[in-house]
Design a protein around this motif. Structure first.
Motif, PDB file in Angstrom:
ATOM      1  N   TYR A   1      63.888  49.081  39.835  1.00  0.00           N
ATOM      2  CA  TYR A   1      63.067  48.203  38.999  1.00  0.00           C
ATOM      3  C   TYR A   1      63.206  46.719  39.334  1.00  0.00           C
ATOM      4  N   LYS A   2      64.425  46.290  39.713  1.00  0.00           N
ATOM      5  CA  LYS A   2      64.606  44.879  40.108  1.00  0.00           C
ATOM      6  C   LYS A   2      63.729  44.552  41.313  1.00  0.00           C
TER       7      LYS A   2
ATOM      8  N   GLN B   1      56.252  42.483  42.268  1.00  0.00           N
ATOM      9  CA  GLN B   1      55.189  42.028  41.366  1.00  0.00           C
ATOM     10  C   GLN B   1      55.096  40.489  41.404  1.00  0.00           C
ATOM     11  N   GLU B   2      56.272  39.834  41.391  1.00  0.00           N
ATOM     12  CA  GLU B   2      56.280  38.357  41.404  1.00  0.00           C
ATOM     13  C   GLU B   2      55.675  37.773  42.672  1.00  0.00           C
TER      14      GLU B   2
ATOM     15  N   LEU C   1      54.964  47.474  34.730  1.00  0.00           N
ATOM     16  CA  LEU C   1      54.685  46.429  35.730  1.00  0.00           C
ATOM     17  C   LEU C   1      53.167  46.332  35.938  1.00  0.00           C
TER      18      LEU C   1
ATOM     19  N   GLU D   1      60.072  44.488  40.330  1.00  0.00           N
ATOM     20  CA  GLU D   1      59.752  43.232  39.626  1.00  0.00           C
ATOM     21  C   GLU D   1      59.564  42.093  40.625  1.00  0.00           C
TER      22      GLU D   1
END
Ligand SMILES: NC(=O)N[C@@H](CC(=O)O)C(=O)O
Ligand SMILES: [Zn+2]
Ligand SMILES: [Zn+2]
Length: 349
Positions: A126-127, A133-134, A171, A130
């Motif tokens: 998940y990190k 996504q950023e 997300l 994320e």
């Protein structure tokens, strides 16, 4: 469309292949020219042995591809990273900064060819997701659950419920490509979903249903993953591909294996279509009376999703019959293309 209404040739912006297996070494040198003749660019899958998990490995692989490219062929490999349980957010930042890594690929561990190093549980990533996504790094997904209790033909549909929906809820701004979709469930999910999601569709899933694997005996060259499905699913894929909807674009999933690895007691999954990919897609669109939608699917929707310009130049396909070779060179073995020895109706000029 009746036969006389089908044009004798069609010219479109040079297409790209948004899902391709090039392999490595001598076999890569054998298959690369087939793709480079047809496509301007390709998203190159990272499921080598060992997999391409770092930007440094992707850079080296890219150099090997460019070195194997015959003179006079203009082709750009778009590289990807293979996501593992141990991929770090830093690697994603490096990938985004590289300029040549265009996506990160999810292989659920055990789902398909060379997926042993794949992700065992997406929660561990998940990190990294994320971070993707950023920075706007696309996430390419082999969308099948690997649970042996789930029927092989249902693994894509179950993946939507168990993995895709929760992932997209957590997300919502992550750019996702649902790769090589094979079911009406996936086509419908992508068409109706909110936010940045798209899907690639192969030529073989547009042309064939699962009967093809068993016609007159078991035919290993029609075996790929996700496996061909029922006719109703094929029809839904044709509707999606020919709809003009920008979420659907071309990805051959051309996946070469040595003849002996396919024609075996436990044969590998993968169809080799790079030789005649655009001919097959053109046939599928012609049969649907939708040749006017081929350019969007093959040449425009993919670049738009990846934030790239369409290719310069065009290709032309003529309505002309030709017979595919029975086999092709593949390192010290042979490669049997899909439709080997068969006559097809279109030929790239
Ligand atoms: N599609 C396949 O059947 N095989 C692919 C892997 C994949 O894309 O799942 C391969 O690498 O051989
Ligand atoms: Zn796959
Ligand atoms: Zn693939």
């Amino acid at each position: 469309m009746s036969d006389f209404e089908i044009p004798h040739s069609i010219t479109i912006t040079r297409p790209d292949d948004w899902h391709l297996h090039l392999r490595d070494g001598a076999t890569m040198a054998n298959v690369l020219p087939d793709t480079a003749r047809q496509f301007g660019r390709a998203i190159v899958m990272p499921n080598l042995k060992p997999p391409v998990t770092t930007v440094a490995q992707a850079a080296a692989y890219r150099e090997r591809i460019l070195a194997a490219l015959p003179q006079g062929l203009d082709f750009e490999p778009l590289m990807t990273l293979y996501l593992t349980d141990n991929t770090s957010p830093d690697e994603i930042i490096r990938a985004a900064d590289s300029g040549f890594v265009h996506a990160v690929k999810l292989y659920p561990a055990g789902a398909t060819t060379n997926s042993d190093a794949g992700v065992t549980d997406l929660a561990k990533c998940y990190k990294v997701l994320e971070t993707m996504q950023e920075v706007g790094m696309p996430f390419l997904v082999h969308g099948e659950v690997t649970d042996q209790d789930i029927d092989l033909f249902d693994r894509e549909a179950v993946f939507i419920e168990r993995v895709m929906r929760p992932l997209r809820k957590d997300l919502p701004a992550l750019n996702i490509v649902f790769e090589h979709i094979t079911t009406k469930d996936a086509a419908q999910y992508v068409a109706e979903a909110e936010g940045p999601i798209a899907a690639t569709i192969t030529a073989h899933h547009l042309l064939y249903n699962r009967n093809e694997i068993f016609k007159g005996g078991i035919r290993p060259h029609y075996y790929c993953l996700p496996v061909l499905k029922r006719e109703e699913h094929r029809l839904a894929l044709v509707t999606a591909a020919t709809s003009g909807d920008e979420r659907f674009f071309l990805g051959t999933d051309s996946a070469p294996h040595a003849q002996g690895a396919k024609e075996a007691a436990c044969g590998c999954a993968g169809c080799y279509t790079a030789l005649h990919a655009m001919e097959l897609y053109t046939e599928a669109f012609a049969r649907a009376g939708a040749l006017d939608k081929l350019e969007a699917f093959a040449s425009l929707n993919g670049p738009a999703f990846y934030g790239l310009e369409p290719n310069k130049g065009t290709i032309t396909l003529k309505r002309e019959q030709w017979t595919l070779p029975a086999d092709l060179p593949f390192g010290d073995s042979k490669l049997i293309p899909l439709n080997a020895g068969e006559t097809i109706n279109w030929k790239m000029v």
